[in-house]
Design a protein around this motif. Structure first.
Motif, PDB file in Angstrom:
ATOM      1  N   GLN A   7      13.437 -34.279 -31.349  1.00 10.12           N
ATOM      2  CA  GLN A   7      13.050 -33.498 -32.516  1.00 10.12           C
ATOM      3  C   GLN A   7      13.921 -32.253 -32.677  1.00 10.12           C
ATOM      4  OE1 GLN A   7       8.857 -32.660 -32.126  1.00 10.12           O
ATOM      5  NE2 GLN A   7       8.324 -34.831 -31.992  1.00 10.12           N
ATOM      6  N   ARG A   8      14.403 -31.738 -31.567  1.00  9.00           N
ATOM      7  CA  ARG A   8      15.214 -30.511 -31.620  1.00  9.00           C
ATOM      8  C   ARG A   8      16.691 -30.789 -31.883  1.00  9.00           C
ATOM      9  NH1 ARG A   8      12.861 -25.745 -30.150  1.00  9.00           N
ATOM     10  NH2 ARG A   8      10.819 -25.875 -29.159  1.00  9.00           N
ATOM     11  N   VAL A   9      17.247 -31.830 -31.225  1.00  5.64           N
ATOM     12  CA  VAL A   9      18.675 -32.121 -31.358  1.00  5.64           C
ATOM     13  C   VAL A   9      18.882 -33.630 -31.347  1.00  5.64           C
ATOM     14  CG1 VAL A   9      19.351 -29.958 -30.211  1.00  5.64           C
ATOM     15  CG2 VAL A   9      19.087 -32.043 -28.860  1.00  5.64           C
ATOM     16  N   PRO A  10      19.957 -34.128 -31.970  1.00  5.23           N
ATOM     17  CA  PRO A  10      20.256 -35.564 -31.890  1.00  5.23           C
ATOM     18  C   PRO A  10      20.772 -35.923 -30.504  1.00  5.23           C
ATOM     19  CG  PRO A  10      21.999 -34.414 -33.067  1.00  5.23           C
ATOM     20  CD  PRO A  10      20.923 -33.409 -32.816  1.00  5.23           C
ATOM     21  N   VAL A  11      20.264 -37.015 -29.948  1.00  7.99           N
ATOM     22  CA  VAL A  11      20.682 -37.438 -28.614  1.00  7.99           C
ATOM     23  C   VAL A  11      20.863 -38.946 -28.588  1.00  7.99           C
ATOM     24  CG1 VAL A  11      19.657 -35.516 -27.337  1.00  7.99           C
ATOM     25  CG2 VAL A  11      18.268 -37.525 -27.874  1.00  7.99           C
ATOM     26  N   ASP A  26      29.853 -33.386 -38.101  1.00 10.61           N
ATOM     27  CA  ASP A  26      28.559 -33.761 -37.539  1.00 10.61           C
ATOM     28  C   ASP A  26      28.201 -35.162 -38.026  1.00 10.61           C
ATOM     29  OD1 ASP A  26      25.967 -34.065 -36.695  1.00 10.61           O
ATOM     30  OD2 ASP A  26      25.124 -32.628 -38.124  1.00 10.61           O
ATOM     31  N   PRO A  27      28.145 -36.151 -37.146  1.00  9.84           N
ATOM     32  CA  PRO A  27      27.908 -37.523 -37.607  1.00  9.84           C
ATOM     33  C   PRO A  27      26.494 -37.759 -38.125  1.00  9.84           C
ATOM     34  CG  PRO A  27      27.862 -37.447 -35.221  1.00  9.84           C
ATOM     35  CD  PRO A  27      28.302 -36.081 -35.684  1.00  9.84           C
ATOM     36  N   HIS A  28      25.564 -36.853 -37.796  1.00 15.98           N
ATOM     37  CA  HIS A  28      24.174 -37.032 -38.222  1.00 15.98           C
ATOM     38  C   HIS A  28      23.839 -36.220 -39.472  1.00 15.98           C
ATOM     39  CE1 HIS A  28      23.107 -39.341 -34.649  1.00 15.98           C
ATOM     40  NE2 HIS A  28      23.741 -38.442 -33.920  1.00 15.98           N
ATOM     41  N   GLY A  29      24.681 -35.239 -39.812  1.00 14.02           N
ATOM     42  CA  GLY A  29      24.449 -34.449 -41.008  1.00 14.02           C
ATOM     43  C   GLY A  29      23.146 -33.689 -40.997  1.00 14.02           C
ATOM     44  N   ARG A  30      22.743 -33.167 -39.855  1.00 13.53           N
ATOM     45  CA  ARG A  30      21.491 -32.419 -39.763  1.00 13.53           C
ATOM     46  C   ARG A  30      21.756 -31.031 -39.196  1.00 13.53           C
ATOM     47  NH1 ARG A  30      17.910 -34.870 -34.745  1.00 13.53           N
ATOM     48  NH2 ARG A  30      17.018 -32.753 -34.766  1.00 13.53           N
ATOM     49  N   MET A  43      29.290 -30.010 -23.845  1.00 19.58           N
ATOM     50  CA  MET A  43      28.348 -29.251 -24.663  1.00 19.58           C
ATOM     51  C   MET A  43      28.887 -29.145 -26.086  1.00 19.58           C
ATOM     52  SD  MET A  43      28.924 -25.220 -23.676  1.00 19.58           S
ATOM     53  CE  MET A  43      27.960 -24.715 -25.120  1.00 19.58           C
ATOM     54  N   TYR A  44      28.032 -28.684 -26.995  1.00 23.96           N
ATOM     55  CA  TYR A  44      28.497 -28.434 -28.359  1.00 23.96           C
ATOM     56  C   TYR A  44      27.601 -27.410 -29.035  1.00 23.96           C
ATOM     57  CZ  TYR A  44      24.791 -31.573 -30.181  1.00 23.96           C
ATOM     58  OH  TYR A  44      23.583 -32.151 -30.505  1.00 23.96           O
ATOM     59  N   THR A  45      28.149 -26.790 -30.064  1.00 20.32           N
ATOM     60  CA  THR A  45      27.390 -25.916 -30.960  1.00 20.32           C
ATOM     61  C   THR A  45      27.786 -26.263 -32.391  1.00 20.32           C
ATOM     62  OG1 THR A  45      29.102 -24.187 -30.822  1.00 20.32           O
ATOM     63  CG2 THR A  45      27.216 -23.995 -29.336  1.00 20.32           C
ATOM     64  N   GLN A  46      26.904 -25.947 -33.321  1.00 18.52           N
ATOM     65  CA  GLN A  46      27.192 -26.209 -34.727  1.00 18.52           C
ATOM     66  C   GLN A  46      27.628 -24.925 -35.412  1.00 18.52           C
ATOM     67  OE1 GLN A  46      23.955 -27.295 -37.613  1.00 18.52           O
ATOM     68  NE2 GLN A  46      25.145 -29.174 -37.839  1.00 18.52           N
ATOM     69  N   ARG A  47      28.714 -25.018 -36.170  1.00 10.62           N
ATOM     70  CA  ARG A  47      29.184 -23.869 -36.928  1.00 10.62           C
ATOM     71  C   ARG A  47      28.404 -23.735 -38.231  1.00 10.62           C
ATOM     72  NH1 ARG A  47      32.737 -20.879 -36.682  1.00 10.62           N
ATOM     73  NH2 ARG A  47      33.460 -21.047 -38.821  1.00 10.62           N
ATOM     74  N   PRO A  48      28.462 -22.561 -38.887  1.00  9.21           N
ATOM     75  CA  PRO A  48      27.737 -22.384 -40.145  1.00  9.21           C
ATOM     76  C   PRO A  48      28.096 -23.405 -41.227  1.00  9.21           C
ATOM     77  CG  PRO A  48      28.394 -20.251 -39.294  1.00  9.21           C
ATOM     78  CD  PRO A  48      29.040 -21.287 -38.408  1.00  9.21           C
ATOM     79  N   ASP A  49      29.310 -23.993 -41.159  1.00 10.99           N
ATOM     80  CA  ASP A  49      29.695 -24.987 -42.164  1.00 10.99           C
ATOM     81  C   ASP A  49      29.190 -26.395 -41.812  1.00 10.99           C
ATOM     82  OD1 ASP A  49      31.351 -25.823 -40.107  1.00 10.99           O
ATOM     83  OD2 ASP A  49      33.219 -25.446 -41.158  1.00 10.99           O
ATOM     84  N   GLY A  50      28.463 -26.535 -40.724  1.00 13.80           N
ATOM     85  CA  GLY A  50      27.898 -27.825 -40.346  1.00 13.80           C
ATOM     86  C   GLY A  50      28.729 -28.617 -39.353  1.00 13.80           C
TER      87      GLY A  50
END
Length: 364
Positions: A115-119, A214-218, A264-271
């Motif tokens: 629910q929190r992150v795609p895995v 982001d392959p999931h677009g979330r 690891m990864y983080t998402q940038r403001p542009d997705g």
């Protein structure tokens, strides 16, 4: 006060000096900061630290949020999600939760994790570290410099400092006199004080990092880390099960351990996602990049996300100073401090480290 270096460590000291009412000049060889302070994950991961790093990281959290409001860049208490893909990794997280308590570590089952992150399908659970922060690493340093300039800090851009003495910094644009000097040039400490760098065995750590779609677009708010990350942060060293994780990964994935993977990864403001990273060490790194490193990061990240492949938008190498101690704080001359975070956690700790350094420096 003269500060040499306009990365996050130098700017942290400039900010603290201004808060104390001092006049400040910053000398920076580039026309903006382009080093480790912008080539990272934008992750202030205080919870996973121990000892001084934990203390500095906790102190830095509030300062990050204050600066974000004042300077106008994105920063948020998003937390960190630790993904466990094996029972021994889950055991470490359980032990860490017992050590730190529910305010700092909350265990997640497989459903809560998803629910929190795609895995991917191999994830079995994890933990949420709610107090950690993320910042827009590509915008934050420039915004802080702009904000400090508005408060009277004088920036000498495209200016090299080539000699540091008590009360004096000689630069390619002339001499600057100062009551106190802070040299915060990261891995380039050996360019100024080579004997000091040799004594603390400072080398350059080269990272391979990428930005992908982001392959999931979330929306993915927290930073996401894995079992490989457990091996790289000092806070987990107190967990008895960590040795089992290290032994298994060394046995099953020796090539990934060999390149120092911190998956690891983080998402940038542009997705898009910032993904990585690998670690290799040398005093003078070779200029040639091995494609196998990027291939490993892409393959392992795709597996973590549960997808077949990723679309790359950018690739780069990050470089930071690595030494025998996590922090290098030395006084090579009276009223001079050399300060470097020699453990790859400058974004996490610099804003908490600077007040302690200035307490000692200004007492001289």
């Amino acid at each position: 006060m003269v500060i040499i270096g306009a990365g996050i460590v130098g700017l942290a000291h400039a900010y603290e000096a201004v808060e104390r009412g001092l006049s400040v000049a910053v000398v920076e060889r580039g026309d903006r900061a382009t080093g480790a302070s912008v080539r990272n994950f934008g992750h202030a991961c205080a919870t996973a630290q121990a000892d001084d790093a934990l203390r500095y990281g906790l102190e830095a959290r509030g300062r990050w949020l204050e600066l974000a409001d004042a300077a106008g860049f994105w920063a948020r208490r998003t937390g960190t999600v630790m993904v466990a893909r094996a029972e021994d990794e889950l055991a470490v997280l359980r032990e860490f939760a017992e050590l730190r308590g529910p305010d700092q570590v909350r265990l997640l089952d497989r459903s809560e994790l998803g629910q929190r992150v795609p895995v991917g399908p191999d994830a079995i659970g994890g933990a949420f570290l709610p107090e950690d922060l993320r910042v827009d690493q590509r915008a934050a340093v420039e915004a802080i410099a702009r904000y400090l300039a508005g408060r009277g800090v004088v920036f000498h851009w495209t200016t090299n400092a080539f000699a540091v003495e008590s009360g004096l910094v000689r630069t390619t644009r002339g001499a600057l006199r100062a009551g106190h000097v802070v040299l915060a040039t990261g891995h380039d400490v050996d360019r100024h004080f080579p004997e000091l760098a040799e004594r603390f065995q400072v080398k350059r750590c080269v990272l391979r990092m990428l930005r992908v779609d982001d392959p999931h677009g979330r929306e993915i708010e927290p930073a996401v880390q894995t079992g490989f990350s457990l091996l790289r942060y000092s806070g987990f060293e107190a967990c008895p099960s960590l040795s089992a994780v290290r032994e298994r990964l060394t046995r099953e994935k020796p090539e990934l351990i060999g390149i120092g993977l911190n998956l690891m990864y983080t998402q940038r403001p542009d997705g898009t996602l910032t993904i990585g990273d690998t670690h290799t060490y040398d005093t003078t790194p070779a200029p040639f990049d091995q494609e196998a490193y990027d291939e490993a990061v892409l393959r392992e990240t795709a597996g973590l996300l549960g997808v077949g492949q990723l679309t790359v938008r950018e690739r780069w190498r990050g470089v930071y100073g690595s030494g025998v101690n996590p922090f290098l704080i030395e006084a090579p001359a009276e009223r001079v401090r050399v300060v470097a975070v020699t453990s790859g956690i400058g974004m996490t700790t610099a804003l908490g480290l600077a007040p302690e350094v200035l307490d000692g420096l200004l007492a001289e």
